[in-house]
Design a protein around this motif. Structure first.
Motif, PDB file in Angstrom:
ATOM      1  N   GLN A  10      -7.489 -20.659 -21.967  1.00  0.00           N
ATOM      2  CA  GLN A  10      -7.689 -19.670 -20.918  1.00  0.00           C
ATOM      3  C   GLN A  10      -6.583 -18.622 -20.892  1.00  0.00           C
ATOM      4  O   GLN A  10      -6.812 -17.499 -20.442  1.00  0.00           O
ATOM      5  N   CYS A  11      -5.379 -18.973 -21.316  1.00  0.00           N
ATOM      6  CA  CYS A  11      -4.258 -18.041 -21.271  1.00  0.00           C
ATOM      7  C   CYS A  11      -4.114 -17.220 -22.543  1.00  0.00           C
ATOM      8  O   CYS A  11      -3.277 -16.329 -22.610  1.00  0.00           O
ATOM      9  N   LEU A  12      -4.896 -17.547 -23.550  1.00  0.00           N
ATOM     10  CA  LEU A  12      -4.829 -16.861 -24.834  1.00  0.00           C
ATOM     11  C   LEU A  12      -6.226 -16.500 -25.287  1.00  0.00           C
ATOM     12  O   LEU A  12      -7.201 -17.173 -24.955  1.00  0.00           O
ATOM     13  N   ARG A  13      -6.303 -15.433 -26.068  1.00  0.00           N
ATOM     14  CA  ARG A  13      -7.544 -15.140 -26.791  1.00  0.00           C
ATOM     15  C   ARG A  13      -7.218 -15.164 -28.273  1.00  0.00           C
ATOM     16  O   ARG A  13      -6.207 -14.584 -28.703  1.00  0.00           O
ATOM     17  N   VAL A  14      -8.037 -15.813 -29.056  1.00  0.00           N
ATOM     18  CA  VAL A  14      -7.811 -15.898 -30.494  1.00  0.00           C
ATOM     19  C   VAL A  14      -9.078 -15.446 -31.210  1.00  0.00           C
ATOM     20  O   VAL A  14     -10.145 -16.020 -31.016  1.00  0.00           O
ATOM     21  N   ASP A  15      -8.942 -14.406 -32.019  1.00  0.00           N
ATOM     22  CA  ASP A  15     -10.062 -13.877 -32.802  1.00  0.00           C
ATOM     23  C   ASP A  15      -9.683 -13.941 -34.271  1.00  0.00           C
ATOM     24  O   ASP A  15      -8.634 -13.418 -34.673  1.00  0.00           O
ATOM     25  N   VAL A  16     -10.515 -14.590 -35.068  1.00  0.00           N
ATOM     26  CA  VAL A  16     -10.247 -14.766 -36.490  1.00  0.00           C
ATOM     27  C   VAL A  16     -11.277 -13.999 -37.304  1.00  0.00           C
ATOM     28  O   VAL A  16     -12.487 -14.165 -37.107  1.00  0.00           O
ATOM     29  N   ALA A  17     -10.809 -13.158 -38.222  1.00  0.00           N
ATOM     30  CA  ALA A  17     -11.692 -12.414 -39.117  1.00  0.00           C
ATOM     31  C   ALA A  17     -10.916 -12.002 -40.350  1.00  0.00           C
ATOM     32  O   ALA A  17      -9.745 -11.588 -40.248  1.00  0.00           O
ATOM     33  N   ASP A  18     -11.533 -12.150 -41.510  1.00  0.00           N
ATOM     34  CA  ASP A  18     -10.953 -11.682 -42.779  1.00  0.00           C
ATOM     35  C   ASP A  18      -9.561 -12.253 -43.039  1.00  0.00           C
ATOM     36  O   ASP A  18      -8.678 -11.559 -43.559  1.00  0.00           O
ATOM     37  N   GLY A  19      -9.367 -13.516 -42.663  1.00  0.00           N
ATOM     38  CA  GLY A  19      -8.104 -14.173 -42.948  1.00  0.00           C
ATOM     39  C   GLY A  19      -6.993 -13.902 -41.957  1.00  0.00           C
ATOM     40  O   GLY A  19      -5.870 -14.368 -42.147  1.00  0.00           O
ATOM     41  N   VAL A  20      -7.280 -13.150 -40.876  1.00  0.00           N
ATOM     42  CA  VAL A  20      -6.257 -12.792 -39.893  1.00  0.00           C
ATOM     43  C   VAL A  20      -6.646 -13.355 -38.527  1.00  0.00           C
ATOM     44  O   VAL A  20      -7.787 -13.186 -38.082  1.00  0.00           O
ATOM     45  N   ALA A  21      -5.712 -14.027 -37.871  1.00  0.00           N
ATOM     46  CA  ALA A  21      -5.902 -14.499 -36.499  1.00  0.00           C
ATOM     47  C   ALA A  21      -5.178 -13.547 -35.547  1.00  0.00           C
ATOM     48  O   ALA A  21      -3.949 -13.395 -35.635  1.00  0.00           O
ATOM     49  N   LEU A  22      -5.925 -12.896 -34.683  1.00  0.00           N
ATOM     50  CA  LEU A  22      -5.346 -12.035 -33.654  1.00  0.00           C
ATOM     51  C   LEU A  22      -5.183 -12.868 -32.392  1.00  0.00           C
ATOM     52  O   LEU A  22      -6.177 -13.279 -31.782  1.00  0.00           O
ATOM     53  N   VAL A  23      -3.935 -13.136 -32.022  1.00  0.00           N
ATOM     54  CA  VAL A  23      -3.624 -13.966 -30.852  1.00  0.00           C
ATOM     55  C   VAL A  23      -3.157 -13.039 -29.737  1.00  0.00           C
ATOM     56  O   VAL A  23      -2.148 -12.335 -29.881  1.00  0.00           O
ATOM     57  N   ALA A  50      -2.702 -24.876 -39.960  1.00  0.00           N
ATOM     58  CA  ALA A  50      -3.560 -25.813 -40.684  1.00  0.00           C
ATOM     59  C   ALA A  50      -4.901 -25.215 -41.105  1.00  0.00           C
ATOM     60  O   ALA A  50      -5.632 -25.847 -41.878  1.00  0.00           O
ATOM     61  N   ARG A  51      -5.240 -24.025 -40.626  1.00  0.00           N
ATOM     62  CA  ARG A  51      -6.567 -23.465 -40.912  1.00  0.00           C
ATOM     63  C   ARG A  51      -6.585 -22.767 -42.263  1.00  0.00           C
ATOM     64  O   ARG A  51      -5.787 -21.870 -42.532  1.00  0.00           O
ATOM     65  N   ASP A  52      -7.540 -23.151 -43.106  1.00  0.00           N
ATOM     66  CA  ASP A  52      -7.674 -22.544 -44.427  1.00  0.00           C
ATOM     67  C   ASP A  52      -8.206 -21.111 -44.353  1.00  0.00           C
ATOM     68  O   ASP A  52      -8.022 -20.333 -45.296  1.00  0.00           O
ATOM     69  N   ASP A  53      -8.875 -20.758 -43.251  1.00  0.00           N
ATOM     70  CA  ASP A  53      -9.466 -19.415 -43.139  1.00  0.00           C
ATOM     71  C   ASP A  53      -8.514 -18.416 -42.505  1.00  0.00           C
ATOM     72  O   ASP A  53      -8.902 -17.276 -42.238  1.00  0.00           O
ATOM     73  N   VAL A  54      -7.265 -18.812 -42.261  1.00  0.00           N
ATOM     74  CA  VAL A  54      -6.264 -17.905 -41.696  1.00  0.00           C
ATOM     75  C   VAL A  54      -5.064 -17.851 -42.628  1.00  0.00           C
ATOM     76  O   VAL A  54      -4.510 -18.880 -42.996  1.00  0.00           O
ATOM     77  N   GLN A  55      -4.659 -16.652 -43.020  1.00  0.00           N
ATOM     78  CA  GLN A  55      -3.491 -16.461 -43.886  1.00  0.00           C
ATOM     79  C   GLN A  55      -2.389 -15.662 -43.215  1.00  0.00           C
ATOM     80  O   GLN A  55      -1.269 -15.588 -43.720  1.00  0.00           O
ATOM     81  N   CYS A  56      -2.705 -15.046 -42.084  1.00  0.00           N
ATOM     82  CA  CYS A  56      -1.714 -14.234 -41.372  1.00  0.00           C
ATOM     83  C   CYS A  56      -2.132 -14.172 -39.913  1.00  0.00           C
ATOM     84  O   CYS A  56      -3.330 -14.261 -39.593  1.00  0.00           O
ATOM     85  N   ALA A  57      -1.155 -14.052 -39.007  1.00  0.00           N
ATOM     86  CA  ALA A  57      -1.446 -13.957 -37.579  1.00  0.00           C
ATOM     87  C   ALA A  57      -0.776 -12.729 -36.991  1.00  0.00           C
ATOM     88  O   ALA A  57       0.288 -12.304 -37.448  1.00  0.00           O
ATOM     89  N   VAL A  58      -1.418 -12.160 -35.977  1.00  0.00           N
ATOM     90  CA  VAL A  58      -0.860 -11.044 -35.208  1.00  0.00           C
ATOM     91  C   VAL A  58      -0.775 -11.495 -33.760  1.00  0.00           C
ATOM     92  O   VAL A  58      -1.750 -12.014 -33.204  1.00  0.00           O
ATOM     93  N   LEU A  59       0.398 -11.316 -33.135  1.00  0.00           N
ATOM     94  CA  LEU A  59       0.600 -11.693 -31.738  1.00  0.00           C
ATOM     95  C   LEU A  59       0.790 -10.442 -30.902  1.00  0.00           C
ATOM     96  O   LEU A  59       1.663  -9.615 -31.192  1.00  0.00           O
ATOM     97  N   THR A  60      -0.021 -10.299 -29.858  1.00  0.00           N
ATOM     98  CA  THR A  60       0.093  -9.149 -28.970  1.00  0.00           C
ATOM     99  C   THR A  60      -0.205  -9.597 -27.548  1.00  0.00           C
ATOM    100  O   THR A  60      -0.436 -10.778 -27.286  1.00  0.00           O
ATOM    101  N   GLY A  61      -0.185  -8.645 -26.592  1.00  0.00           N
ATOM    102  CA  GLY A  61      -0.434  -8.967 -25.194  1.00  0.00           C
ATOM    103  C   GLY A  61      -1.572  -8.138 -24.630  1.00  0.00           C
ATOM    104  O   GLY A  61      -1.764  -6.980 -25.021  1.00  0.00           O
ATOM    105  N   GLN A  62      -2.311  -8.724 -23.706  1.00  0.00           N
ATOM    106  CA  GLN A  62      -3.379  -8.014 -23.017  1.00  0.00           C
ATOM    107  C   GLN A  62      -2.781  -7.110 -21.943  1.00  0.00           C
ATOM    108  O   GLN A  62      -1.795  -7.468 -21.293  1.00  0.00           O
TER     109      GLN A  62
END
Length: 262
Positions: A10-23, A50-62
């Motif tokens: 509830q405190c985070l949104r995580v969207d995964v696409a094309d190997g990138v997780a936007l947190v 641990a996720r094979d479909d994520v190779q990089c993450a981006v952390l931002t704020g709403q």
């Protein structure tokens, strides 16, 4: 650790696409860190590792604030046995989960990053900021003293102590001038530019990224003589993998590589 489903937190949104997780930190109005949010950040970045479909993450704020720091209303109760120990431990692990994430983490700082929020930024690998971002460690303003280690990650001795003793903030332009961040961008360009870099990183060999992330974390705390030997040993091990051979062949044949993660 408390069990949470980080991808539906509830405190985070995580969207995964094309190997990138936007947190995206999403706890209105200022994304202040409370106990639930800390546990969710830890669980989220552990899962990303641990996720094979994520190779990089981006952390931002709403919204207009990246993270205004710890929620003072959530300070532990010294009358509850173990409450301070739990609070301190999960506070440390929030930054460690980002710092030790097996995948590179890019911060897209869209507004104020203060106190524990600045700690989240300091734990990331690469930093971008919007023109209206500010950075500070204002604990002394509320009768607390903590975070010098986070400031020291980003700044030299004098700047660290000035910010720590005074609670003063720096602007994104100040950080760019000090070579702390990569770039200062208009708010509407912050995520597009950050995501462009994240997608480029995600296109690399998963094994090479794993080695690279581990190596950069290690060499930060090693003497130069030992650090380069350490990297050479990593490179030798990596060169023997199928992905490394595929990367070399694709480069020579001027084609896009197809990685298998082995």
């Amino acid at each position: 650790m408390k069990h949470v489903n980080p991808m539906t937190a509830q405190c985070l949104r995580v969207d995964v696409a094309d190997g990138v997780a936007l947190v995206t930190l999403d706890r209105p109005p200022v994304n202040a860190l409370n106990r639930e949010m800390r546990y969710q950040i830890v669980a989220t970045f552990d899962e990303i590792s641990a996720r094979d479909d994520v190779q990089c993450a981006v952390l931002t704020g709403q919204g207009s604030v990246f993270c205004a720091g710890a929620d003072l209303k959530d300070r532990p109760d010294d009358e509850v046995p173990g409450d301070f120990l739990e609070h301190n431990r999960i506070t440390r692990e929030t930054g460690n989960a980002i710092r030790e994430c097996a995948k590179p983490v890019i911060a897209a700082v869209n507004g104020a990053a203060l106190g524990a929020g600045l700690g989240l930024v300091a734990a990331c690998d690469i930093l971008y900021a919007s023109e209206n971002a500010t950075f500070g460690m204002p604990e002394i303003n509320v009768g607390l003293a903590g975070g010098a280690s986070m400031l020291r990650t980003l700044f030299g001795r004098s700047t660290t102590r000035r910010m720590f003793f005074s609670g003063q903030r720096l602007t994104a332009a100040d950080l760019l001038r000090r070579n702390v961040i990569e770039d200062v961008l208009p708010p509407d360009r912050l995520l597009p530019v950050t995501m462009e870099l994240a997608l480029e990183i995600a296109s690399k060999s998963p094994l090479a990224l794993m080695y690279a992330k581990r190596a950069t974390n290690m060499v930060d705390v090693m003497p130069q003589r030992d650090a380069y030997r350490f990297e050479q040993e990593f490179t030798l091990a990596l060169s023997k993998t199928e992905d490394a051979r595929e990367a070399r062949m694709a480069f020579l044949e001027k084609r896009k590589p197809v990685f298998k993660g082995r």
